[in-house]
Design a protein around this motif. Structure first.
Motif, PDB file in Angstrom:
ATOM      1  N   VAL A 117       0.837  -1.197   0.000  1.00  0.00           N
ATOM      2  CA  VAL A 117       0.000   0.000   0.000  1.00  0.00           C
ATOM      3  C   VAL A 117       0.876   1.252   0.000  1.00  0.00           C
ATOM      4  N   GLN A 118       1.919   1.251   0.822  1.00  0.00           N
ATOM      5  CA  GLN A 118       2.835   2.388   0.879  1.00  0.00           C
ATOM      6  C   GLN A 118       3.478   2.629  -0.481  1.00  0.00           C
ATOM      7  N   ALA A 119       3.944   1.550  -1.101  1.00  0.00           N
ATOM      8  CA  ALA A 119       4.612   1.675  -2.399  1.00  0.00           C
ATOM      9  C   ALA A 119       3.657   2.220  -3.454  1.00  0.00           C
ATOM     10  N   LYS A 120       2.415   1.753  -3.434  1.00  0.00           N
ATOM     11  CA  LYS A 120       1.438   2.229  -4.411  1.00  0.00           C
ATOM     12  C   LYS A 120       1.104   3.704  -4.179  1.00  0.00           C
ATOM     13  N   GLU A 121       1.076   4.110  -2.919  1.00  0.00           N
ATOM     14  CA  GLU A 121       0.831   5.514  -2.626  1.00  0.00           C
ATOM     15  C   GLU A 121       1.955   6.384  -3.182  1.00  0.00           C
ATOM     16  N   LEU A 122       3.209   5.909  -3.005  1.00  0.00           N
ATOM     17  CA  LEU A 122       4.345   6.645  -3.547  1.00  0.00           C
ATOM     18  C   LEU A 122       4.276   6.725  -5.071  1.00  0.00           C
ATOM     19  N   LEU A 123       3.904   5.612  -5.685  1.00  0.00           N
ATOM     20  CA  LEU A 123       3.804   5.583  -7.140  1.00  0.00           C
ATOM     21  C   LEU A 123       2.727   6.550  -7.628  1.00  0.00           C
ATOM     22  N   LYS A 124       1.592   6.569  -6.944  1.00  0.00           N
ATOM     23  CA  LYS A 124       0.505   7.464  -7.336  1.00  0.00           C
ATOM     24  C   LYS A 124       0.931   8.921  -7.200  1.00  0.00           C
ATOM     25  N   GLU A 125       1.632   9.233  -6.099  1.00  0.00           N
ATOM     26  CA  GLU A 125       2.108  10.596  -5.904  1.00  0.00           C
ATOM     27  C   GLU A 125       3.072  10.996  -7.019  1.00  0.00           C
ATOM     28  N   TYR A 126       3.950  10.069  -7.388  1.00  0.00           N
ATOM     29  CA  TYR A 126       4.916  10.347  -8.457  1.00  0.00           C
ATOM     30  C   TYR A 126       4.203  10.586  -9.791  1.00  0.00           C
ATOM     31  N   VAL A 127       3.241   9.719 -10.101  1.00  0.00           N
ATOM     32  CA  VAL A 127       2.495   9.855 -11.358  1.00  0.00           C
ATOM     33  C   VAL A 127       1.729  11.172 -11.388  1.00  0.00           C
ATOM     34  N   ASP A 128       1.109  11.532 -10.251  1.00  0.00           N
ATOM     35  CA  ASP A 128       0.348  12.783 -10.179  1.00  0.00           C
ATOM     36  C   ASP A 128       1.262  13.995 -10.374  1.00  0.00           C
ATOM     37  N   ARG A 129       2.454  13.946  -9.760  1.00  0.00           N
ATOM     38  CA  ARG A 129       3.393  15.057  -9.913  1.00  0.00           C
ATOM     39  C   ARG A 129       3.840  15.218 -11.357  1.00  0.00           C
ATOM     40  N   GLU A 130       4.171  14.073 -11.988  1.00  0.00           N
ATOM     41  CA  GLU A 130       4.624  14.121 -13.378  1.00  0.00           C
ATOM     42  C   GLU A 130       3.508  14.612 -14.302  1.00  0.00           C
ATOM     43  N   LYS A 131       2.284  14.205 -14.019  1.00  0.00           N
ATOM     44  CA  LYS A 131       1.143  14.653 -14.815  1.00  0.00           C
ATOM     45  C   LYS A 131       0.953  16.164 -14.687  1.00  0.00           C
ATOM     46  N   LYS A 132       1.086  16.663 -13.457  1.00  0.00           N
ATOM     47  CA  LYS A 132       0.936  18.093 -13.218  1.00  0.00           C
ATOM     48  C   LYS A 132       2.027  18.882 -13.929  1.00  0.00           C
ATOM     49  N   LYS A 133       3.266  18.350 -13.886  1.00  0.00           N
ATOM     50  CA  LYS A 133       4.369  19.022 -14.578  1.00  0.00           C
ATOM     51  C   LYS A 133       4.129  19.079 -16.085  1.00  0.00           C
ATOM     52  N   ARG A 134       3.638  17.967 -16.637  1.00  0.00           N
ATOM     53  CA  ARG A 134       3.352  17.942 -18.074  1.00  0.00           C
ATOM     54  C   ARG A 134       2.269  18.954 -18.435  1.00  0.00           C
ATOM     55  N   GLU A 135       1.249  19.029 -17.599  1.00  0.00           N
ATOM     56  CA  GLU A 135       0.169  19.990 -17.851  1.00  0.00           C
ATOM     57  C   GLU A 135       0.684  21.413 -17.770  1.00  0.00           C
ATOM     58  N   GLU A 136       1.554  21.678 -16.786  1.00  0.00           N
ATOM     59  CA  GLU A 136       2.117  23.023 -16.655  1.00  0.00           C
ATOM     60  C   GLU A 136       2.994  23.366 -17.847  1.00  0.00           C
ATOM     61  N   ARG A 137       3.780  22.393 -18.311  1.00  0.00           N
ATOM     62  CA  ARG A 137       4.626  22.630 -19.479  1.00  0.00           C
ATOM     63  C   ARG A 137       3.776  22.889 -20.721  1.00  0.00           C
ATOM     64  N   THR A 138       2.669  22.135 -20.821  1.00  0.00           N
ATOM     65  CA  THR A 138       1.775  22.315 -21.967  1.00  0.00           C
ATOM     66  C   THR A 138       1.137  23.700 -21.950  1.00  0.00           C
ATOM     67  N   GLU A 139       0.678  24.132 -20.780  1.00  0.00           N
ATOM     68  CA  GLU A 139       0.059  25.454 -20.656  1.00  0.00           C
ATOM     69  C   GLU A 139       1.068  26.555 -20.959  1.00  0.00           C
TER      70      GLU A 139
END
Length: 296
Positions: free
Chosen positions: A254-276
């Motif tokens: 569960v801990q590992a999946k939480e870390l993975l989700k946080e990482y994916v969310d951060r990368e998604k946000k960065k991509r969106e910011e770069r796109t904007e």
């Protein structure tokens, strides 16, 4: 460890608990604690023979052929499932298949439905949230086939035990020996083999299968597991310890999946910011080009 500490946590509630965050890269090493007791391997491999009295009871007959190596089992899995598996799942799967290979080819190994229920429970918990449901089931089949066993039988036996357990009470679950039925016959066979030396190979999958039966029957009082272990001739201390190991393993997952989700969310946000940002720059460039065209 007291049984109350185990029975107070159901499989479904584990994923909702809060734990200190652990490193994803340590998940495979944490899984090492879930190893099977399998230090001595026989040079006999197993051919399966279905009992005529109970289709759920499988017996193992030795042959003189050489056993497959761990590398061969892992290679069989990779041949059957050629897609890349995300690292968070792959590290656990690779460790799991090594340990189950060692258990699978012990001379005392016998397939039984409680073991199957335990493995299916472990697998489904570990692979929960996998990106593709179809791939998750394909991986399951490739995994079991790599061990020269039948994935359809695993699923069918696990489902049959789950349906049976839902219709049981603490009393009927423990007193299976006094009743007739396909599941009851399988449990009687386990009790008979576990009661004789050298004909039963206990594993943590079996412990998880037992607890799953108790959970589905709403019979998780500490005394019920003790009585069920006694009826099956299983060492309760081993079951208690292994359930605690399994619970800890799931918490780390569960801990590992939480870390993975946080990482994916951060990368998604960065991509969106770069796109904007890129869109804004393009708009400014077009605007300036328009001014230049107008001679301003």
């Amino acid at each position: 460890m007291k049984m109350a500490a185990v029975t107070s946590v159901s499989f479904s509630s584990i994923s909702q608990s809060k734990f200190p965050i652990a490193s994803v890269r340590n998940l495979a090493s944490n899984f090492d604690a879930f190893k099977f007791r399998s230090t001595i391997l026989s040079r006999d491999s197993c051919n399966l023979r279905v009992s005529t009295s109970s289709p759920m009871v499988i017996h193992c007959m030795s042959t003189s052929t050489d056993l497959p190596t761990v590398s061969e089992t892992k290679l069989n899995f990779l041949k059957a499932y050629k897609k890349p598996v995300p690292s968070i799942y792959n590290s656990v799967l690779q460790e799991l298949i090594v340990q189950q290979h060692l258990m699978r080819y012990k001379s005392t190994y016998r397939y039984d439905p409680v073991f199957a229920l335990g493995f299916v429970t472990v697998y489904d918990q570990l692979m929960e949230g996998y990106p593709s449901d179809e791939d998750r089931e394909t991986i399951f089949k490739a995994y079991i086939k790599a061990l020269n066993e039948d994935p359809d039988q695993y699923r069918a036996d696990a489902q049959q035990l789950e349906e049976w357990a839902r219709s049981q009470t603490a009393s009927t679950l423990v007193n299976f020996a006094s009743r007739d039925g396909e599941v009851e016959a399988a449990l009687k066979d386990i009790a008979e083999r576990a009661g004789s030396k050298g004909s039963f190979s206990y594993s943590r999958f079996f412990a998880v299968g037992l607890f799953r039966l108790l959970e589905l029957a709403n019979a998780t009082e500490p005394t019920v597991l003790e009585k069920l272990c006694a009826a099956l001739n299983i060492n309760k201390k081993s079951v208690d310890r292994d359930l605690d190991v399994y619970r800890n393993l799931l918490s780390k997952l569960v801990q590992a999946k939480e870390l993975l989700k946080e990482y994916v969310d951060r990368e998604k946000k960065k991509r969106e910011e770069r796109t904007e940002s890129q869109k804004a720059n393009e708009a400014v460039t077009k605007c300036l080009a328009g001014y230049q065209y107008a001679g301003l």
